[in-house]
Structures are given as structure tokens and as C-alpha cells.
Design a protein around this motif. Sequence first.
Motif, PDB file in Angstrom:
ATOM      1  N   GLY A  19       0.732  -0.886  -0.234  1.00 49.00           N
ATOM      2  CA  GLY A  19      -0.021   0.072   0.170  1.00 49.00           C
ATOM      3  C   GLY A  19       0.630   1.235  -0.191  1.00 49.00           C
ATOM      4  O   GLY A  19       1.932   1.230   0.141  1.00 49.00           O
ATOM      5  N   GLU A  20       0.142   2.315   0.021  1.00 49.28           N
ATOM      6  CA  GLU A  20       0.859   3.763  -0.105  1.00 49.28           C
ATOM      7  C   GLU A  20       0.296   4.535   1.158  1.00 49.28           C
ATOM      8  O   GLU A  20      -0.721   4.373   1.805  1.00 49.28           O
ATOM      9  CB  GLU A  20       0.476   4.509  -1.163  1.00 49.28           C
ATOM     10  CG  GLU A  20       0.984   3.769  -2.533  1.00 49.28           C
ATOM     11  CD  GLU A  20       2.498   3.499  -2.685  1.00 49.28           C
ATOM     12  OE1 GLU A  20       3.293   4.559  -1.966  1.00 49.28           O
ATOM     13  OE2 GLU A  20       2.930   2.583  -3.213  1.00 49.28           O
ATOM     14  N   GLY A  21       1.337   5.458   1.486  1.00 48.36           N
ATOM     15  CA  GLY A  21       0.911   6.293   2.734  1.00 48.36           C
ATOM     16  C   GLY A  21       2.103   6.326   3.874  1.00 48.36           C
ATOM     17  O   GLY A  21       2.905   5.923   3.855  1.00 48.36           O
ATOM     18  N   THR A  22       1.731   6.580   5.070  1.00 47.72           N
ATOM     19  CA  THR A  22       2.650   6.591   6.074  1.00 47.72           C
ATOM     20  C   THR A  22       2.395   5.528   7.075  1.00 47.72           C
ATOM     21  O   THR A  22       1.006   5.002   6.968  1.00 47.72           O
ATOM     22  CB  THR A  22       2.343   8.105   6.770  1.00 47.72           C
ATOM     23  OG1 THR A  22       1.236   8.027   7.549  1.00 47.72           O
ATOM     24  CG2 THR A  22       2.627   9.070   5.878  1.00 47.72           C
ATOM     25  N   GLU A  24       1.149   5.765  10.074  1.00 49.39           N
ATOM     26  CA  GLU A  24       0.182   6.225  10.907  1.00 49.39           C
ATOM     27  C   GLU A  24      -1.240   6.328  10.249  1.00 49.39           C
ATOM     28  O   GLU A  24      -2.295   6.326  10.703  1.00 49.39           O
ATOM     29  CB  GLU A  24       0.469   7.519  11.327  1.00 49.39           C
ATOM     30  CG  GLU A  24       1.563   7.498  12.517  1.00 49.39           C
ATOM     31  CD  GLU A  24       2.869   7.645  11.549  1.00 49.39           C
ATOM     32  OE1 GLU A  24       3.960   7.202  12.108  1.00 49.39           O
ATOM     33  OE2 GLU A  24       2.965   8.305  10.532  1.00 49.39           O
ATOM     34  N   SER A  25      -1.088   6.135   8.928  1.00 50.11           N
ATOM     35  CA  SER A  25      -2.199   6.407   7.909  1.00 50.11           C
ATOM     36  C   SER A  25      -3.456   5.563   7.948  1.00 50.11           C
ATOM     37  O   SER A  25      -4.462   5.815   7.681  1.00 50.11           O
ATOM     38  CB  SER A  25      -1.930   6.853   6.457  1.00 50.11           C
ATOM     39  OG  SER A  25      -1.386   5.705   6.136  1.00 50.11           O
ATOM     40  N   ASP A  27      -3.368   3.211   5.666  1.00 50.15           N
ATOM     41  CA  ASP A  27      -3.271   2.600   4.336  1.00 50.15           C
ATOM     42  C   ASP A  27      -2.281   1.438   4.059  1.00 50.15           C
ATOM     43  O   ASP A  27      -2.642   1.174   3.059  1.00 50.15           O
ATOM     44  CB  ASP A  27      -3.285   3.722   3.359  1.00 50.15           C
ATOM     45  CG  ASP A  27      -4.226   4.802   3.441  1.00 50.15           C
ATOM     46  OD1 ASP A  27      -5.338   4.739   3.863  1.00 50.15           O
ATOM     47  OD2 ASP A  27      -3.893   6.027   3.639  1.00 50.15           O
ATOM     48  N   LEU A  28      -1.660   1.145   5.115  1.00 43.21           N
ATOM     49  CA  LEU A  28      -0.595   0.150   4.754  1.00 43.21           C
ATOM     50  C   LEU A  28      -0.684  -1.022   5.574  1.00 43.21           C
ATOM     51  O   LEU A  28      -1.361  -1.177   6.707  1.00 43.21           O
ATOM     52  CB  LEU A  28       0.862   0.632   5.191  1.00 43.21           C
ATOM     53  CG  LEU A  28       1.242   1.956   4.688  1.00 43.21           C
ATOM     54  CD1 LEU A  28       2.798   2.483   5.258  1.00 43.21           C
ATOM     55  CD2 LEU A  28       1.468   1.916   3.174  1.00 43.21           C
ATOM     56  N   ASN A  51      -0.548   0.062  11.306  1.00 41.56           N
ATOM     57  CA  ASN A  51      -0.658   0.947  12.462  1.00 41.56           C
ATOM     58  C   ASN A  51      -1.155   0.227  13.654  1.00 41.56           C
ATOM     59  O   ASN A  51      -1.648   0.810  14.413  1.00 41.56           O
ATOM     60  CB  ASN A  51      -1.894   2.094  11.965  1.00 41.56           C
ATOM     61  CG  ASN A  51      -3.205   1.500  11.761  1.00 41.56           C
ATOM     62  OD1 ASN A  51      -3.458   0.304  11.557  1.00 41.56           O
ATOM     63  ND2 ASN A  51      -3.973   2.647  11.339  1.00 41.56           N
ATOM     64  N   THR A 252      13.807  12.075   5.416  1.00 41.71           N
ATOM     65  CA  THR A 252      13.232  11.442   4.606  1.00 41.71           C
ATOM     66  C   THR A 252      14.117  11.185   3.266  1.00 41.71           C
ATOM     67  O   THR A 252      14.888  11.960   3.116  1.00 41.71           O
ATOM     68  CB  THR A 252      12.170  12.329   4.146  1.00 41.71           C
ATOM     69  OG1 THR A 252      11.163  12.394   5.150  1.00 41.71           O
ATOM     70  CG2 THR A 252      11.442  11.573   2.947  1.00 41.71           C
ATOM     71  N   GLY A 257      11.268   6.365   2.618  1.00 41.48           N
ATOM     72  CA  GLY A 257      10.065   6.640   3.289  1.00 41.48           C
ATOM     73  C   GLY A 257      10.808   7.622   4.315  1.00 41.48           C
ATOM     74  O   GLY A 257      11.751   8.162   4.207  1.00 41.48           O
TER      75      GLY A 257
END
Length: 267
Positions: A19-22, A24-25, A27-28, A51, A252, A257
Motif C-alpha cells: 500500500g501507500e501512505g505513512t 500512521e495513515s 493505508d498500509l 498502524n 526522509t 520513506g
Amino acid sequence: MRIARFSIDGNVAFGAVEGEGTPESGDLVLDIIKGIPYADHELSGVKVPLNKVRLLPPVLPSKVVAIGRNYAEHAAELGNAIFDEHGRPDVPVAFFKPSTSVIGSGDSIAYPSFSSDLHHEAELAVVIGRMCREVPPSRAKDVIFGYTCANDVTARDVQQREKQWARAKGFDTACPLGPWVETDLDPTDLAIQCTVNGEQRQLGRTNDMVRAIPELIAHISEAMTLLPGDVILTGTPAGVGPLNVGDEVAVTIEGIGTLTNKVIKRG
């Protein structure tokens, strides 16, 4: 592939980040890996939201070998020469950070009690994937497992006062790594950025290295055996600066990441 090391319900495992994102998002997800990432392994198909786990340092190295003065502008900002009196490049400056200095993304950097001038140093880290010795530059890619973000946290006053770097760069929590290892990456021209409390401090590119990664691996492995999970820090671009208790520092690197840590008072 992005490979993370994590703990959940008291168990430690490796997983492939999807997935994509952080982190904490929400989305992973992590597809838990069966086996050891450096050897034959497969994805289990068991997935957990990233998360919902605690990210750990992505590797547990037997040693971290770091390279100093590998960006000319950073060497200049500290008043260090990278060439000899004949204008030839000196040999790379190598030093160790012990395994006890390694922490992961989200862990705290403990401000050492014996320093009053702590600095950040954003770096690209190379993770070794197989036992190797005397690796020629042409074979360096064969021994690389992947790449991650690193912060070569340094007690600058101690470094200058003691003239050698063991305590200045080797104290507990002085080597944040993470958030994961990216195994499919061309490291030759990546942006490296460091922010403190959201303010940009460092911004450089890996193509500004004085010595490229294959040369560094050849130089280090000429002297010592490298083991799977060992880490090589490749130097920091210009812009290093102070960290204070309460600061949040983030490294970063393009294609990998963000590694984030908060500075706390050492207990």
C-alpha cells in the motif's frame, strides 16, 4: 519490496509492506514473511494493518560501519579536508556505531548526559544481505539486501573534545534506522532530507557522495567480514545542526520513506 520488522502481541516478525501512505495513515498493511528475509522466504498471506503493530529497527546488525566526510559540503562546514596535500582523495573515514545504539522509527533519542551539543545527520544506509569479504566494486550489488534511512546522531562537543568518535557517535539511541528496508532501489541519485519540528535542515542528493556505495563496500570488506543485516552508513550532506529535548527529527529519503524520532531527556 519494502520489508519491515515489527512486534505484535509480544511476537517479533518480518513483513512486506503493501500500500501507500505513512505508518500512521491506516493505508498500509504487512504481509507476514515466513522465514528470514536474507534467505529463502515466502509471504504467508497473513496480513495485519501497519498502524496496529510496533515498528522495530528493520535489522539487528552485528555492526554498523559508518563513513565520515563523504559529502564535500558537509566536510567543509565542519572545517574538514577530504583531499590530501596533492589534491588526491584521502581514504574514506570509517568508524563503528555499536548495535546497542540502534533504535527504530518512533523510538526516542535519549539526549546523553555528557553532551550539550547534539546534532542530527541524515544518511542513506546500506543493508548487507549475505556474508562477504573482499568484495570488488563490480560485485557490490550482489551483497546488498536493500536500503533504509538513518540518522547518525552525534554529540558534536564530545567528538571535538575527545578527537575520536566512539562515545560521540556510539551512545545508546545514537543510530535510528527505518522505517523499513527497500530492496528494489537505485541509490545513485536520491534526495535526502532532514527536518526538525517540520523545519528543513538538510537537503542533498546521493549523487553528491565523494565515494559511491560500491567503493565503500570494497573498502570496508577489504578489512572485515560483513554479515547479513550489517549496516553501512554512507555519509551526510551539509546542514547538520543541533537537536534539543522535545524536538522531533525526521529523515526522509526518496524511494524509501521517513524515519521519525523524538528527542527526550536521558533518564
